[in-house]
Structures are given as structure tokens and as C-alpha cells.
Motif scaffolding. Sequence first.
Motif, PDB file in Angstrom:
ATOM      1  N   MET A   1      43.214  38.800 -15.459  1.00 42.22           N
ATOM      2  CA  MET A   1      42.880  40.209 -15.466  1.00 42.22           C
ATOM      3  C   MET A   1      41.722  40.464 -16.420  1.00 42.22           C
ATOM      4  O   MET A   1      41.792  41.303 -17.287  1.00 42.22           O
ATOM      5  N   ASN A   2      40.674  39.732 -16.273  1.00 38.17           N
ATOM      6  CA  ASN A   2      39.515  39.885 -17.149  1.00 38.17           C
ATOM      7  C   ASN A   2      38.666  41.094 -16.794  1.00 38.17           C
ATOM      8  O   ASN A   2      38.049  41.686 -17.666  1.00 38.17           O
ATOM      9  N   ASP A   3      38.603  41.449 -15.514  1.00 37.92           N
ATOM     10  CA  ASP A   3      37.794  42.591 -15.107  1.00 37.92           C
ATOM     11  C   ASP A   3      38.625  43.862 -15.240  1.00 37.92           C
ATOM     12  O   ASP A   3      39.588  44.074 -14.514  1.00 37.92           O
ATOM     13  N   VAL A   4      38.238  44.696 -16.188  1.00 39.32           N
ATOM     14  CA  VAL A   4      38.974  45.927 -16.470  1.00 39.32           C
ATOM     15  C   VAL A   4      38.012  47.095 -16.386  1.00 39.32           C
ATOM     16  O   VAL A   4      36.925  47.063 -16.969  1.00 39.32           O
ATOM     17  N   PHE A   5      38.437  48.127 -15.683  1.00 39.70           N
ATOM     18  CA  PHE A   5      37.618  49.319 -15.488  1.00 39.70           C
ATOM     19  C   PHE A   5      38.424  50.534 -15.899  1.00 39.70           C
ATOM     20  O   PHE A   5      39.630  50.589 -15.689  1.00 39.70           O
ATOM     21  N   VAL A   6      37.765  51.521 -16.475  1.00 39.18           N
ATOM     22  CA  VAL A   6      38.426  52.739 -16.931  1.00 39.18           C
ATOM     23  C   VAL A   6      38.041  53.888 -16.018  1.00 39.18           C
ATOM     24  O   VAL A   6      36.860  54.240 -15.910  1.00 39.18           O
ATOM     25  N   HIS A   7      39.031  54.456 -15.356  1.00 39.76           N
ATOM     26  CA  HIS A   7      38.814  55.629 -14.507  1.00 39.76           C
ATOM     27  C   HIS A   7      38.591  56.840 -15.409  1.00 39.76           C
ATOM     28  O   HIS A   7      39.166  56.925 -16.506  1.00 39.76           O
ATOM     29  N   GLU A   8      37.792  57.775 -14.972  1.00 35.25           N
ATOM     30  CA  GLU A   8      37.490  58.959 -15.784  1.00 35.25           C
ATOM     31  C   GLU A   8      38.747  59.749 -16.137  1.00 35.25           C
ATOM     32  O   GLU A   8      38.809  60.407 -17.171  1.00 35.25           O
ATOM     33  N   HIS A   9      39.775  59.678 -15.295  1.00 36.90           N
ATOM     34  CA  HIS A   9      41.019  60.401 -15.573  1.00 36.90           C
ATOM     35  C   HIS A   9      41.694  59.882 -16.847  1.00 36.90           C
ATOM     36  O   HIS A   9      42.399  60.631 -17.528  1.00 36.90           O
ATOM     37  N   ALA A  10      41.468  58.626 -17.187  1.00 39.28           N
ATOM     38  CA  ALA A  10      42.058  58.053 -18.403  1.00 39.28           C
ATOM     39  C   ALA A  10      41.462  58.654 -19.671  1.00 39.28           C
ATOM     40  O   ALA A  10      42.014  58.472 -20.752  1.00 39.28           O
ATOM     41  N   LEU A  11      40.383  59.376 -19.536  1.00 33.31           N
ATOM     42  CA  LEU A  11      39.685  59.922 -20.699  1.00 33.31           C
ATOM     43  C   LEU A  11      39.987  61.403 -20.942  1.00 33.31           C
ATOM     44  O   LEU A  11      39.431  62.002 -21.857  1.00 33.31           O
ATOM     45  N   VAL A  12      40.885  61.990 -20.148  1.00 31.86           N
ATOM     46  CA  VAL A  12      41.144  63.434 -20.252  1.00 31.86           C
ATOM     47  C   VAL A  12      41.825  63.839 -21.556  1.00 31.86           C
ATOM     48  O   VAL A  12      41.807  65.011 -21.914  1.00 31.86           O
ATOM     49  N   HIS A  13      42.421  62.895 -22.276  1.00 29.86           N
ATOM     50  CA  HIS A  13      43.097  63.222 -23.542  1.00 29.86           C
ATOM     51  C   HIS A  13      42.183  63.019 -24.747  1.00 29.86           C
ATOM     52  O   HIS A  13      42.649  62.959 -25.886  1.00 29.86           O
ATOM     53  N   GLY A  14      40.865  62.890 -24.498  1.00 28.40           N
ATOM     54  CA  GLY A  14      39.904  62.836 -25.587  1.00 28.40           C
ATOM     55  C   GLY A  14      39.562  61.449 -26.102  1.00 28.40           C
ATOM     56  O   GLY A  14      38.819  61.328 -27.065  1.00 28.40           O
ATOM     57  N   LEU A  15      40.095  60.429 -25.485  1.00 26.08           N
ATOM     58  CA  LEU A  15      39.756  59.063 -25.882  1.00 26.08           C
ATOM     59  C   LEU A  15      38.459  58.636 -25.210  1.00 26.08           C
ATOM     60  O   LEU A  15      38.110  59.134 -24.137  1.00 26.08           O
ATOM     61  N   THR A  16      37.759  57.709 -25.829  1.00 27.47           N
ATOM     62  CA  THR A  16      36.535  57.177 -25.224  1.00 27.47           C
ATOM     63  C   THR A  16      36.864  55.922 -24.430  1.00 27.47           C
ATOM     64  O   THR A  16      37.921  55.293 -24.622  1.00 27.47           O
ATOM     65  N   GLU A  17      35.961  55.536 -23.563  1.00 30.92           N
ATOM     66  CA  GLU A  17      36.134  54.315 -22.786  1.00 30.92           C
ATOM     67  C   GLU A  17      36.275  53.109 -23.714  1.00 30.92           C
ATOM     68  O   GLU A  17      37.102  52.226 -23.487  1.00 30.92           O
ATOM     69  N   GLN A  18      35.502  53.078 -24.787  1.00 34.33           N
ATOM     70  CA  GLN A  18      35.562  51.966 -25.732  1.00 34.33           C
ATOM     71  C   GLN A  18      36.923  51.896 -26.422  1.00 34.33           C
ATOM     72  O   GLN A  18      37.462  50.799 -26.620  1.00 34.33           O
ATOM     73  N   GLN A  19      37.483  53.037 -26.795  1.00 37.43           N
ATOM     74  CA  GLN A  19      38.801  53.051 -27.431  1.00 37.43           C
ATOM     75  C   GLN A  19      39.880  52.550 -26.474  1.00 37.43           C
ATOM     76  O   GLN A  19      40.759  51.775 -26.866  1.00 37.43           O
ATOM     77  N   VAL A  20      39.807  52.997 -25.224  1.00 37.15           N
ATOM     78  CA  VAL A  20      40.794  52.606 -24.219  1.00 37.15           C
ATOM     79  C   VAL A  20      40.711  51.100 -23.956  1.00 37.15           C
ATOM     80  O   VAL A  20      41.734  50.403 -23.927  1.00 37.15           O
ATOM     81  N   LEU A  21      39.509  50.588 -23.773  1.00 35.30           N
ATOM     82  CA  LEU A  21      39.338  49.155 -23.530  1.00 35.30           C
ATOM     83  C   LEU A  21      39.795  48.327 -24.727  1.00 35.30           C
ATOM     84  O   LEU A  21      40.431  47.276 -24.564  1.00 35.30           O
ATOM     85  N   HIS A  22      39.498  48.792 -25.933  1.00 31.75           N
ATOM     86  CA  HIS A  22      39.909  48.076 -27.136  1.00 31.75           C
ATOM     87  C   HIS A  22      41.439  48.030 -27.209  1.00 31.75           C
ATOM     88  O   HIS A  22      42.021  46.978 -27.523  1.00 31.75           O
ATOM     89  N   ALA A  23      42.092  49.141 -26.927  1.00 31.30           N
ATOM     90  CA  ALA A  23      43.554  49.182 -26.944  1.00 31.30           C
ATOM     91  C   ALA A  23      44.140  48.249 -25.889  1.00 31.30           C
ATOM     92  O   ALA A  23      45.103  47.528 -26.150  1.00 31.30           O
ATOM     93  N   TRP A  24      43.560  48.239 -24.696  1.00 31.99           N
ATOM     94  CA  TRP A  24      44.034  47.356 -23.624  1.00 31.99           C
ATOM     95  C   TRP A  24      43.907  45.896 -24.043  1.00 31.99           C
ATOM     96  O   TRP A  24      44.823  45.103 -23.875  1.00 31.99           O
ATOM     97  N   ARG A  25      42.776  45.552 -24.601  1.00 36.28           N
ATOM     98  CA  ARG A  25      42.515  44.161 -24.975  1.00 36.28           C
ATOM     99  C   ARG A  25      43.269  43.736 -26.234  1.00 36.28           C
ATOM    100  O   ARG A  25      43.365  42.544 -26.518  1.00 36.28           O
ATOM    101  N   ASN A  26      43.778  44.705 -26.982  1.00 38.20           N
ATOM    102  CA  ASN A  26      44.522  44.412 -28.205  1.00 38.20           C
ATOM    103  C   ASN A  26      45.950  44.936 -28.116  1.00 38.20           C
ATOM    104  O   ASN A  26      46.525  45.365 -29.124  1.00 38.20           O
ATOM    105  N   ALA A  27      46.508  44.855 -26.932  1.00 37.22           N
ATOM    106  CA  ALA A  27      47.877  45.342 -26.722  1.00 37.22           C
ATOM    107  C   ALA A  27      48.883  44.476 -27.472  1.00 37.22           C
ATOM    108  O   ALA A  27      48.747  43.258 -27.527  1.00 37.22           O
TER     109      ALA A  27
END
Length: 95
Positions: free
Chosen positions: A1-27
Amino acid sequence: MNDVFVHEHALVHGLTEQQVLHAWRNAVAVARRACSNGEVDFVAIGFDQHGRSIEVVGRKKPFGVLIFHANTPPTARAYKELGLTGGAHGRDRRQ
């Protein structure tokens, strides 16, 4: 699961794409969810660059994983599903 994409809906709570990806990769915990339509979701709790805990939900797609939900702080439901305790919403109210 190396290819990860962030849908714009994931950002509605004020998080940035970078924050979301960092959290996913550091779960610290990830659980697989079987969907009724046959698709596969993953729920995870990870941390952003500043150590803030983030709940992330992604769906397995032919092209990788599409993250469609991200929230901070994680919900009690996510903590429970992952077998974790704690967090702003995960405290035992009987204490």
C-alpha cells in the motif's frame, strides 16, 4: 500500500494533506474493516509532525489507498475498534 492519495473530503476538519499522510505513514494501530459492498477499508490512528493524534480512514483501491476521512482528536469508536484506550474522547467516564 505504498500509493496513498488523500481525497479532499478528508480535509474538511481542518487538517492538511501533509498532516494526514504523515499520520497514515506513522500509524501506531491499523485495523481492516470489511465493507458490505465487498470493498476494504482501513482505520488507523497515527501522529502528525507535531505529535497530534489523528484518526484516518482509507479504502483499498486498484491504484492504492484513498484516504477519505481524517479527524483529530480520534473518536472513542476508533480507539475501541483498534483496541486502544485514551485520547480526548476515549477516556473511561467511570473514573
